[in-house]
Structure formats: C-alpha cells, structure tokens
Design an enzyme around this catalytic site. Structure first.
Site, PDB file in Angstrom:
ATOM      1  N   TYR A 193       0.836  -1.207   0.000  1.00 26.19           N
ATOM      2  CA  TYR A 193       0.000   0.000   0.000  1.00 26.19           C
ATOM      3  C   TYR A 193       0.871   1.258   0.000  1.00 26.19           C
ATOM      4  O   TYR A 193       0.567   2.243  -0.677  1.00 26.19           O
ATOM      5  CB  TYR A 193      -0.923   0.032   1.220  1.00 26.19           C
ATOM      6  CG  TYR A 193      -1.753  -1.199   1.444  1.00 26.19           C
ATOM      7  CD1 TYR A 193      -2.081  -2.056   0.387  1.00 26.19           C
ATOM      8  CD2 TYR A 193      -2.212  -1.535   2.717  1.00 26.19           C
ATOM      9  CE1 TYR A 193      -2.838  -3.200   0.608  1.00 26.19           C
ATOM     10  CE2 TYR A 193      -2.966  -2.676   2.941  1.00 26.19           C
ATOM     11  CZ  TYR A 193      -3.267  -3.505   1.887  1.00 26.19           C
ATOM     12  OH  TYR A 193      -4.014  -4.635   2.102  1.00 26.19           O
ATOM     13  N   GLU A 243      10.709 -10.064   1.789  1.00 27.49           N
ATOM     14  CA  GLU A 243      11.076 -10.061   3.210  1.00 27.49           C
ATOM     15  C   GLU A 243      11.750 -11.381   3.534  1.00 27.49           C
ATOM     16  O   GLU A 243      11.886 -12.256   2.670  1.00 27.49           O
ATOM     17  CB  GLU A 243       9.838  -9.866   4.088  1.00 27.49           C
ATOM     18  CG  GLU A 243       8.792 -10.942   3.918  1.00 27.49           C
ATOM     19  CD  GLU A 243       7.474 -10.641   4.611  1.00 27.49           C
ATOM     20  OE1 GLU A 243       6.786 -11.602   4.999  1.00 27.49           O
ATOM     21  OE2 GLU A 243       7.111  -9.468   4.753  1.00 27.49           O
ATOM     22  N   HIS A 286       4.380 -12.083   9.953  1.00 25.41           N
ATOM     23  CA  HIS A 286       3.782 -12.928   8.920  1.00 25.41           C
ATOM     24  C   HIS A 286       4.051 -14.398   9.210  1.00 25.41           C
ATOM     25  O   HIS A 286       5.121 -14.747   9.718  1.00 25.41           O
ATOM     26  CB  HIS A 286       4.372 -12.607   7.552  1.00 25.41           C
ATOM     27  CG  HIS A 286       3.838 -11.352   6.943  1.00 25.41           C
ATOM     28  ND1 HIS A 286       4.534 -10.629   5.998  1.00 25.41           N
ATOM     29  CD2 HIS A 286       2.685 -10.688   7.136  1.00 25.41           C
ATOM     30  CE1 HIS A 286       3.818  -9.584   5.642  1.00 25.41           C
ATOM     31  NE2 HIS A 286       2.693  -9.595   6.326  1.00 25.41           N
TER      32      HIS A 286
END
Length: 677
Positions: A193, A243, A286
């Site tokens: 985003y 990541e 995550h």
C-alpha cells in the site's frame, strides 16, 4: 513407501484425476499464470458472499467498477446485493461463468472453499484469510500440481487488483490507487500500500498489483508475477517487495538475470526487502516470515537483486521517485503517463535511494515466536521415544549428523533435510533437501539417496528408514512445520542426541487441532510482555541490545521495515510490534501499554499506513493512550494513507507532547533526536 496420513478435521473434498482433462495434454500449474491478468473483462464471484466482510467488500468493489456477477453461500439460493446467490461453486461456474473467485471465509473454512473452487476449475482463486494451517496449504498445493485450470493467489494476502481495469479481488485500500504503468508484486500488504501511494504521488500510477502474501507457501510467487509483467503492455516498470523467509527473492533475481540477457529494452525494476534487522530465529509477524534451514537472509536477498541490476531502496515511500528515475533512464518516461486525481495527497517524499547496510551476524536456526509452537528439547526427545526411536541427550561421543523434515518452499511441499556433518557453529553445512509429495509420501529410492548424502556407514544404513518414517509420521500427524534432529551412529544404530521441533500454531488456533501438542507450551519460559501482547492479537518481539525507540506499527512487513529504516537513519529500535492490519484505537492503547514496560524506551515511534486502518482512528487511539496511561514519554506519529489528513489534524490540535509527520525520514530523525537526549 511412507503411507499418506489423513488428519482429523480436514476437508472431506475427494479428488480424482477425472476433473482435470487437460492432464492428457501434459499441461501443468504453470500454464495458469496468464489467469492473473485481470481487468474490466473479469467476471468475479465471492465465496461466503452473504457474510458481513464479503458484503462490505463487494459494495466497495462494485462501486469502484469491479464486475462482480454473484456469489456462493452453501445451502442458499436467491439474491444478495441484487446479484445471484448459489449453493455451490460448480453451479456458479455453470450459471455465472466467472473468471475469478474471492474467498471470504474464516481460516478454518478456507481450505475446503479453496478446494471446491479448484475442483470446479475456476480460473483464478484468491484467498485472503490468515492463519490457514500449513498442512492444509501443503495439501492444496499437492492438488494444484495435478491440474492446469486454476491459479491460486494467497493465502494470507491482500489479493490482486487492476487499477487500470478497476478490478479488485481482495481488501486493498482503493483511495491509494490510480491507473498507471507500474506493476507491483509484494509479500507484505502494508508495504505494498505504501508503494502504491508512492507511485501515485509520483504520478506514475499502477497497472496490476499482485499480493503474493506472507504465508509459508504462496500460491503465486515473484517469478509468476514477473512473467505476467514482462508481456503486459500496460506495465512499463516493476516493483518487487520481499522479506525474510523462503527463497522467492533469489529465484526472482535469477529470472531477472535471464530476462535482461534476452531483452533489448528490459523494463526497469525496483525492490525493497524487509527484515535486515529481524530478531534472530523469530517469526516476524507474517506466518512465513522466518528462516528455515538453508534459506537466505535479507542481506543475501538484497545482494542477489542488486547483482542483477535491480535498484533496492530501504523504504517504500522512495519507490515512486526511484521508478521515475529508472523509467527516465530507460527511455520509457514519455509513454503511458498516469493522470493525477487520486485520493492520496501529493506530500513530501524521500528522495535518496538505499544506503549501504551494515552486515549483521548469521545465526543458527531456532523458532521461538508464538506464530508457531517451539517445544523444549526434552519434550521433543520424549516424542521420539514414544515412537520407539532411540533418543537421549548428547554424551559427547560420535560425529553429529543432521536429519529433519521441513517445508520446501521452492517446491511447495514437505521435504527431508539432511547434512552429513553438523556442529554448533554450522549446523546446516552441506545441507540438502529431498522433497516429496504431501499426499503420496517418501519412496524408498529417496531414502537410499538420503543415506548416501549423510555418508552413513554400511552397518547404520538399515536404521535410517525407521528414523525417517518416524519423523514423517510425527510431522504429518501432529502438523509440524519443522522437525530437526541431530543424531550419531552408535553400534550400528542411529541415536538422536538433539532435537528442535516446531509445530503449526494455526492448526490449533484456527481449528483446535493438535491440542495435546499445544498443551506442551511452557509460558513460564517466555517473555511476559510478549505473552501479554499476544492476548490482544498484537505481535510484539523485544529486540536484544540497547535499543531505545519503541515502535508501534500496523502490518508485519511495515513493522519489519520500520526497524530496518530506523537503523539506516542511525536509530535503534527496542522492539518489533505489529498491531495487525486492522488496528483499532483499543489495540493502539494496548500496544502503548506493552511498550511502556520496557525501561530502555525513551521515545515511542508510531508508524501507521492507513489501509484498512483509518488514520483518524489511530490518532484517536494515541490520544486515548495518553489520557488513560498518563504518558510521560514523547511520541512521534507518522500517519499516511486513508484519512491521513484527518489523523494528522487530530494529533496536531491535541495540545499533547506529540510530534506529527507525514514524511518517514523527518519522523525518524525526530524520534532519534528525542531518544538520544
């Protein structure tokens, strides 16, 4: 042959080859990549259509221009939002002829919904749910490999969106998007985003944005998306956001190398990798943001990308300006210019590219974070003894070998990991993976290859099948994600002398499976602040060292990047804290409470990008914390995205010792100044 284990509570969807007639033409899952090219033409259905979240999302998406043609709710026939509701996906395929389905059901229902969509041969299946059990996802990937009709995006992903075609299948914040020419593929929702907003502010806009998601095993990866962008006339530049965890980034780098070699005018690529300063051995928010044996760290991933000509930045707000420079240098600057008029205001941006990062020390693999359950070694050895495997503490005699069962993220399957010589400093030296199909198990030929790689003596080779089969049995039945053992050869047998076992927390959290394993958790051995934060759905990790800046961030990827970017600016974060993508005023207050218990913290840095989280709501949460917690520390607040101006105004007019910014570098500089006073 190791038998396939069927776990209790799993989907009852049965599978046969007859559903996939294309198999006779030797097609494969890779032939579904073109299904990712969504747009105005895409006919979309929702599974779980009449639910609250699906209803709200559908209203937004329809108003934006998405061609939603109906949906599925089991046992229902009728209408919802003026569109057809059907009881099964197969019936929806027949009557509504969708090109894509968005799955809006809870994690424990998602596996069956995904399988139903694949069985009905929906061309694109998008699952946004977090906390889908790893073993359910591995089974789904085993199914996907047998067919060539359905492409899977997710899980734990924001979805896929075409800004040009006004087609959203997911929960991306629409005000950030503007039709344009940059393709984006990302593991992190919040970082994507920020990248979208940055390219909008730069006047570039976006073509297609694919949320790869932060799951352990993604249905669509970087290389899949790059193949779409390569041949997409609407896409002139590409952004890749990765990541820690897995090998998707090095695989993307190798594809980019080949692409640049074969193309006379390759599309410029910029990237960001989160987790350079991630806590050693921790799951960074995550589900898939941790490093399994043999996987690359963030710095290695950055080097792979830079070596093939990718421009790597250290903060997503820099991506728009970086792409603008790259497009100009490539001669593409004059074509496909995006128009202004987005819902994101033109503000100050960051104009310098990534600085050289300090090298961080490598570490041996160890899982501690509660997104997965890591049990104590004595408990792990006990589980092996229950299965008739010789296991006890290392006596100091014998050469150690490493053997385990893990997740092979490259092949989307379980695998055996083996190393012939394992010691404390290099436990995974010369490690090799031996993948096997989740539903079929490991065959005897592979066991022979494993024995050869381990360099076992002839007298010990006969003991290897018992150990491997015992580990696989435990791995499958108890839904582990890693079973790592150290063993020695002893009198013609294999003796396990060390164990590191990790089990999937989602299997217990989402479905209440494996209660006996999760009863082994020893909360008394964990950090009390981390345990306290977990009760409120907050992922908090106290970082080692002399960090003095408390961080409060929404989204795991953005939280990782905040720690990294602060370090690049000369600051030291005391913690990683992810309030979650749907942070509320109450979770913001709870986050402050946890951070304030760390005596090292001298200033709190709130870094929020408003996607699902509204900027004004976060600002009110900050004020609530000040009021109820009697705050004494200074607070720096950076709010961007949805309702950013409203949030900044609330902070600015509060009369409290708050410092409001929209620019990350300015906010970070202020936080570092206050922390070092």
């Amino acid at each position: 042959m190791v038998p396939r284990h069927v776990l209790r509570g799993r989907s009852t969807c049965t599978w046969t080859r007859k559903h996939f007639s294309s198999s006779s033409r030797h097609l494969s899952y890779s032939d579904t990549i073109s299904n990712l090219k969504i747009g105005k033409h895409t006919r979309v259905i929702f599974q779980g259509f009449t639910g609250r979240q699906a209803t709200a999302n559908a209203k937004e998406s329809i108003a934006w221009g998405t061609n939603i043609v109906g949906g599925v709710t089991p046992g229902k026939n009728g209408e919802h939002l003026g569109l057809p509701v059907l009881p099964t996906v197969r019936e929806a395929m027949k009557k509504l002829k969708p090109d894509a389905t968005g799955i809006y059901v809870a994690a424990h229902q998602a596996p069956a919904a995904i399988e139903e969509a694949i069985e009905a041969e929906v061309p694109l299946v998008v699952a946004v749910a977090e906390h889908i059990p790893i073993h359910d996802i591995m089974r789904i990937h085993s199914i996907l490999k047998t067919q060539s009709k359905s492409r899977f995006v997710g899980a734990n992903a924001p979805g896929i969106i075409s800004a040009i075609g006004k087609c959203r299948i997911g929960f991306q914040p629409l005000p950030c998007f503007m039709p344009g020419r940059i393709g984006i593929i990302a593991k992190s929702g919040t970082l994507s985003y920020e990248a979208v907003a940055s390219t909008t502010r730069s006047g570039l806009g976006q073509s297609l944005c694919i949320g790869m998601g932060g799951d352990v095993l993604a249905g669509t990866n970087f290389v899949d998306a790059l193949k779409v962008f390569e041949h997409d006339d609407d896409t002139e530049g590409i952004i890749l956001i990765g990541e820690i965890g897995g090998e998707a980034e090095p695989e993307a780098a190798e594809w980019i190398r080949e692409y640049r070699n074969r193309s006379s005018n390759p599309k410029p690529i910029s990237a960001l990798i989160g987790g350079v300063h991630a806590a050693a051995g921790r799951v960074m928010g995550h589900a898939g943001a941790f490093t399994l044996p043999g996987e690359s760290d963030a710095l290695t991933k950055i080097k792979h990308l830079e070596d093939v000509g990718v421009t790597v930045v250290n903060h997503p707000s820099k991506l728009g300006d970086a792409m603008k420079v790259l497009l100009g240098n490539s001669g593409r600057a004059s074509s496909g210019a995006a128009t202004s008029g987005s819902g994101v205001s033109q503000r100050r941006g960051l104009h310098t590219l990534r600085r050289v990062r300090p090298r961080v020390a490598s570490y041996s693999f160890q899982i501690e974070q509660r997104r997965n359950l890591h049990i104590a070694e004595d408990q792990a050895l006990g589980l092996l003894r229950e299965r008739g495997i010789n296991a006890s503490v290392y006596s100091g005699k014998g050469r150690k070998h490493m053997l385990g069962v893990a997740v092979d993220r490259a092949n989307l399957s379980p695998c055996i990991v083996a190393s012939p010589a394992a010691d404390t400093n290099q436990p995974h030296l010369d490690m090799k993976k031996f993948s096997f199909d989740y539903r079929k198990g490991l065959d005897s030929i592979r066991i022979a290859a494993i024995a050869q790689h381990l360099q076992l003596t002839e007298s010990s080779k006969d003991s290897l099948p018992k150990l491997i089969n015992g580990l696989i049995d435990l791995y499958m039945k108890k839904e582990a994600f890693l079973l790592e053992t150290m063993f020695v050869e002893r009198l013609g047998e294999l003796k396990v002398v060390g164990a590191n076992f990790g089990f999937d927390d989602a299997a217990f959290r989402s479905t209440k499976r494996q209660e006996d394993i999760h009863a082994l958790r020893r909360i008394e051995d964990e950090d009390p602040q981390e345990v306290e934060a977990e009760k409120d759905g907050i992922v908090y990790i106290k970082l080692a060292g002399d960090g003095n800046i408390g961080t409060l961030v929404n989204g795991a990827g953005l939280a990782m990047n905040t720690v990294d970017a602060l370090a690049d600016a000369g600051g030291k974060a005391a913690n990683f804290l992810d309030t979650g993508g749907k942070a509320t005023s109450e979770t913001v207050k709870k986050s402050f409470q946890v951070i304030l218990q760390d005596p090292r913290v001298k200033v709190i840095f709130v870094n929020i990008f408003g996607g699902l989280t509204l900027g004004d709501m976060i600002a009110n949460g900050v004020l609530l914390a000040f009021k109820e917690l009697e705050m004494r520390l200074p607070v720096v607040v950076r709010i961007r995205g949805t309702n950013e101006e409203e949030g900044q105004k609330i902070i600015g007019e509060s009369g409290l010792p708050l410092h409001a910014f929209d620019d990350f570098q300015e906010a970070a500089t202020k936080a570092i100044e206050l922390a070092n006073k």
